[in-house]
Scaffold this motif. Sequence first.
Motif, PDB file in Angstrom:
ATOM      1  N   UNK A 211      24.091 -11.976  20.712  1.00  0.00           N
ATOM      2  CA  UNK A 211      24.794 -12.226  22.145  1.00  0.00           C
ATOM      3  C   UNK A 211      26.332 -11.923  22.151  1.00  0.00           C
ATOM      4  N   UNK A 212      26.704 -11.732  23.424  1.00  0.00           N
ATOM      5  CA  UNK A 212      28.238 -11.366  23.412  1.00  0.00           C
ATOM      6  C   UNK A 212      28.573 -11.508  25.101  1.00  0.00           C
ATOM      7  N   UNK A 213      29.704 -11.931  25.196  1.00  0.00           N
ATOM      8  CA  UNK A 213      30.084 -12.133  26.679  1.00  0.00           C
ATOM      9  C   UNK A 213      31.037 -10.888  27.165  1.00  0.00           C
ATOM     10  N   UNK A 214      30.254 -10.094  27.970  1.00  0.00           N
ATOM     11  CA  UNK A 214      31.098  -8.729  28.438  1.00  0.00           C
ATOM     12  C   UNK A 214      31.796  -9.028  29.661  1.00  0.00           C
ATOM     13  N   UNK A 215      33.144  -8.814  29.759  1.00  0.00           N
ATOM     14  CA  UNK A 215      34.093  -9.077  30.647  1.00  0.00           C
ATOM     15  C   UNK A 215      34.895  -7.652  31.081  1.00  0.00           C
ATOM     16  N   UNK A 216      35.174  -7.475  32.356  1.00  0.00           N
ATOM     17  CA  UNK A 216      35.867  -6.470  32.751  1.00  0.00           C
ATOM     18  C   UNK A 216      37.439  -6.833  32.496  1.00  0.00           C
ATOM     19  N   UNK A 217      38.162  -5.737  32.365  1.00  0.00           N
ATOM     20  CA  UNK A 217      39.431  -5.743  31.687  1.00  0.00           C
ATOM     21  C   UNK A 217      40.130  -6.333  32.726  1.00  0.00           C
ATOM     22  N   UNK A 218      39.948  -6.268  34.071  1.00  0.00           N
ATOM     23  CA  UNK A 218      40.819  -6.617  35.123  1.00  0.00           C
ATOM     24  C   UNK A 218      40.195  -7.524  36.226  1.00  0.00           C
ATOM     25  N   UNK A 219      38.947  -7.032  36.561  1.00  0.00           N
ATOM     26  CA  UNK A 219      38.252  -8.035  37.810  1.00  0.00           C
ATOM     27  C   UNK A 219      37.708  -9.281  37.113  1.00  0.00           C
ATOM     28  N   UNK A 220      37.717 -10.222  37.881  1.00  0.00           N
ATOM     29  CA  UNK A 220      36.980 -11.447  37.442  1.00  0.00           C
ATOM     30  C   UNK A 220      35.528 -11.491  37.288  1.00  0.00           C
ATOM     31  N   UNK A 221      34.977 -10.537  36.321  1.00  0.00           N
ATOM     32  CA  UNK A 221      33.331 -10.636  36.131  1.00  0.00           C
ATOM     33  C   UNK A 221      33.082 -10.806  34.867  1.00  0.00           C
ATOM     34  N   UNK A 222      32.122 -11.396  34.581  1.00  0.00           N
ATOM     35  CA  UNK A 222      31.808 -11.692  33.148  1.00  0.00           C
ATOM     36  C   UNK A 222      30.177 -11.896  32.888  1.00  0.00           C
ATOM     37  N   UNK A 223      29.451 -11.588  31.799  1.00  0.00           N
ATOM     38  CA  UNK A 223      27.951 -11.866  31.822  1.00  0.00           C
ATOM     39  C   UNK A 223      27.781 -12.015  30.427  1.00  0.00           C
ATOM     40  N   UNK A 224      27.100 -13.044  29.801  1.00  0.00           N
ATOM     41  CA  UNK A 224      26.521 -13.059  28.320  1.00  0.00           C
ATOM     42  C   UNK A 224      25.086 -12.250  28.478  1.00  0.00           C
ATOM     43  N   UNK A 225      25.343 -11.384  27.374  1.00  0.00           N
ATOM     44  CA  UNK A 225      24.192 -10.344  27.320  1.00  0.00           C
ATOM     45  C   UNK A 225      23.549 -10.588  25.757  1.00  0.00           C
ATOM     46  N   UNK A 226      22.224 -10.480  25.979  1.00  0.00           N
ATOM     47  CA  UNK A 226      21.447 -10.778  24.617  1.00  0.00           C
ATOM     48  C   UNK A 226      20.560  -9.636  24.544  1.00  0.00           C
ATOM     49  N   UNK A 227      20.574  -9.231  23.264  1.00  0.00           N
ATOM     50  CA  UNK A 227      19.746  -7.891  22.768  1.00  0.00           C
ATOM     51  C   UNK A 227      18.873  -8.477  21.355  1.00  0.00           C
ATOM     52  N   UNK A 228      17.866  -7.689  21.276  1.00  0.00           N
ATOM     53  CA  UNK A 228      17.289  -7.677  19.674  1.00  0.00           C
ATOM     54  C   UNK A 228      18.017  -6.884  18.829  1.00  0.00           C
ATOM     55  N   UNK A 229      18.208  -7.436  17.753  1.00  0.00           N
ATOM     56  CA  UNK A 229      18.806  -6.713  16.458  1.00  0.00           C
ATOM     57  C   UNK A 229      17.807  -6.547  15.408  1.00  0.00           C
ATOM     58  N   UNK A 230      18.293  -5.964  14.429  1.00  0.00           N
ATOM     59  CA  UNK A 230      17.505  -5.765  12.963  1.00  0.00           C
ATOM     60  C   UNK A 230      16.659  -6.973  12.697  1.00  0.00           C
ATOM     61  N   UNK A 231      17.498  -8.192  12.700  1.00  0.00           N
ATOM     62  CA  UNK A 231      16.876  -9.473  12.103  1.00  0.00           C
ATOM     63  C   UNK A 231      15.659  -9.992  12.970  1.00  0.00           C
ATOM     64  N   UNK A 232      15.362  -9.591  14.031  1.00  0.00           N
ATOM     65  CA  UNK A 232      14.360 -10.084  14.931  1.00  0.00           C
ATOM     66  C   UNK A 232      12.895  -9.675  14.386  1.00  0.00           C
ATOM     67  N   UNK A 233      12.934  -8.506  13.557  1.00  0.00           N
ATOM     68  CA  UNK A 233      11.651  -8.284  12.848  1.00  0.00           C
ATOM     69  C   UNK A 233      11.863  -8.178  11.623  1.00  0.00           C
ATOM     70  N   UNK A 234      13.033  -8.013  10.893  1.00  0.00           N
ATOM     71  CA  UNK A 234      13.199  -7.924   9.307  1.00  0.00           C
ATOM     72  C   UNK A 234      14.021  -9.072   8.989  1.00  0.00           C
TER      73      UNK A 234
END
Length: 554
Positions: free
Chosen positions: A131-154
């Motif tokens: 997970x990580x929080x994606x933010x716009x450099x100037x605008x007041x926008x943000x969202x925490x994004x999650x995605x699978x990685x290697x360790x999900x299966x391995x």
Amino acid sequence: MKRIAFAVLLLLCGVAALFLFGKPFDLRTSSTALASLEPALQSERDRGIATFGFGDFGALSTDTLRTSAVPWKLAVAALALHQTQGDLNAVGEVDVSALFRTFGFHSPKEIANWPSGLPKPDLTKPLGLNTGVARHEFLPTAVTIANTGCAACHASVTYRADGTPDTERIWLGMPNGSINLEAYASALFSAFKTYGHDSGRLLSAVQRLFPETSWAERQTLRFAILPLLQKEITEREKDFDRLLPFSAGLPGATNGLDALKNQLDLIPNGTVVEKSAFNSVPDLGERHWRRSFLNTAVYAPPGSDLQSETRPEHLDNTHLKEMASVVAYFTVPSMGVTAEVAEAHIEDAEVVLKWLTTYRPQPFPGQIDRTQLNLGQSVYAANCSRCHGVYNSSLETPELVSFPNWLGDVGTDRGLMELTDQSVADAVNAGRFGRYISAKSTGAYAAPPLTGIWASAPYLHNGSVPTLWHLMRPDRRPLKFVVGGHSLDMEKVGIRGRADGAGGWVPQADHSPWALTEEIDVNAYGLGNQGHESEFDILSEDEKDALLEYLKLL
């Protein structure tokens, strides 16, 4: 009040630009857990294991939210509401770790093979969901994004001497025999269908589960992410009433082929794939010795001789870099990135491959009859090494010294082989990664190294045989068995169970699974348990028993 109104207006303009005008306004972020480790990563080995465990490979963006990633807080809130049947008062009491553990995601207290000199990683979120929080450099926008990685299966639970799993101690690189991406996708879709259109309830659940959520993220979720999510769920419900147009797999088995076809637009819009064949997740020990990847050897570097022997002198930086380029392309189907993003993260794959050159699975924790090891080693050398590789003479921790890259047909289920047709290979070769990969429909299966085989049940490429004991006795292979959250039989080596008298292998009465279970029926498409029979027919019972003891060492 004017200041608040202006901020809301600015946010609305920002999210409108973000989602109406596309890539120039896309949000991107990186794994928070990996970023926290970065200052301490001094060696290639340390960077490799950290990237393997927590690297996002560019897969945390609003781009991947349209493919494989999820808005983390909305996803957790929807699943929690689904568990509590919509009771907001109970949502805050939901054990998020236990919730994701049902799908086979680990929430350990410790990574058993984590380097002693490195700070302990952040294990507050399910391992394999970066997970990580994606933010716009100037605008007041943000969202925490999650995605699978290697360790999900391995990444695997470690095992005690009696074969019971220790879910609090995880070993990176070993196969997760319980990861159930299909159950996860199905639960997400069901939860979003039920609560995704109830914006007030869903956002209230977010606030209860994540009270630290910023004002900017709350508004981004409300005005940008939720409307798009609602639209997407409505369209998918209308088209095929599921999150993905294909089954994502079974416990411990994934469907990378259909995921790739989906990314390459080879699945017609609005249709559901009726026939799928799955890959049983392997241990990653000695995989860098291969000259091609996947069970069907479909991916190899351009100009590579798929079936030429690999010896230690071949494992140089050139070989590792070539294979890392292939590994980077795996992030296209598994994480939903574009080929351009995958290409930009080849170096990440390279440090992972370099770490794998030093990787060893958990040593077999059970009893080994050492009186049988000399015979077992001889049986392996005479009957198995020509396909699965030559190991050195050690009877403690055998290591690979030569790998033949054997490719052929031993009579195993042909489903995966037939579905990996030339249309897939042509699409890969025609794309940006054609410079790094020579893809081909081989019409065969590749014999893998057997390092870590003791913890890799169920067996064969499709996971259709529960134990090595059954694999060696084709006439005794069960017609049905249960996989997911299982314990291991340390004598038969594989999924612990008992014969039910009707051709099945069922869990012992005292077993309590730690993840969702599923029954494997070998009569289902792609799950046939035939093949690899003549190789065992020539062995005596004593030789089979001795070979089994030797395989525990690998």
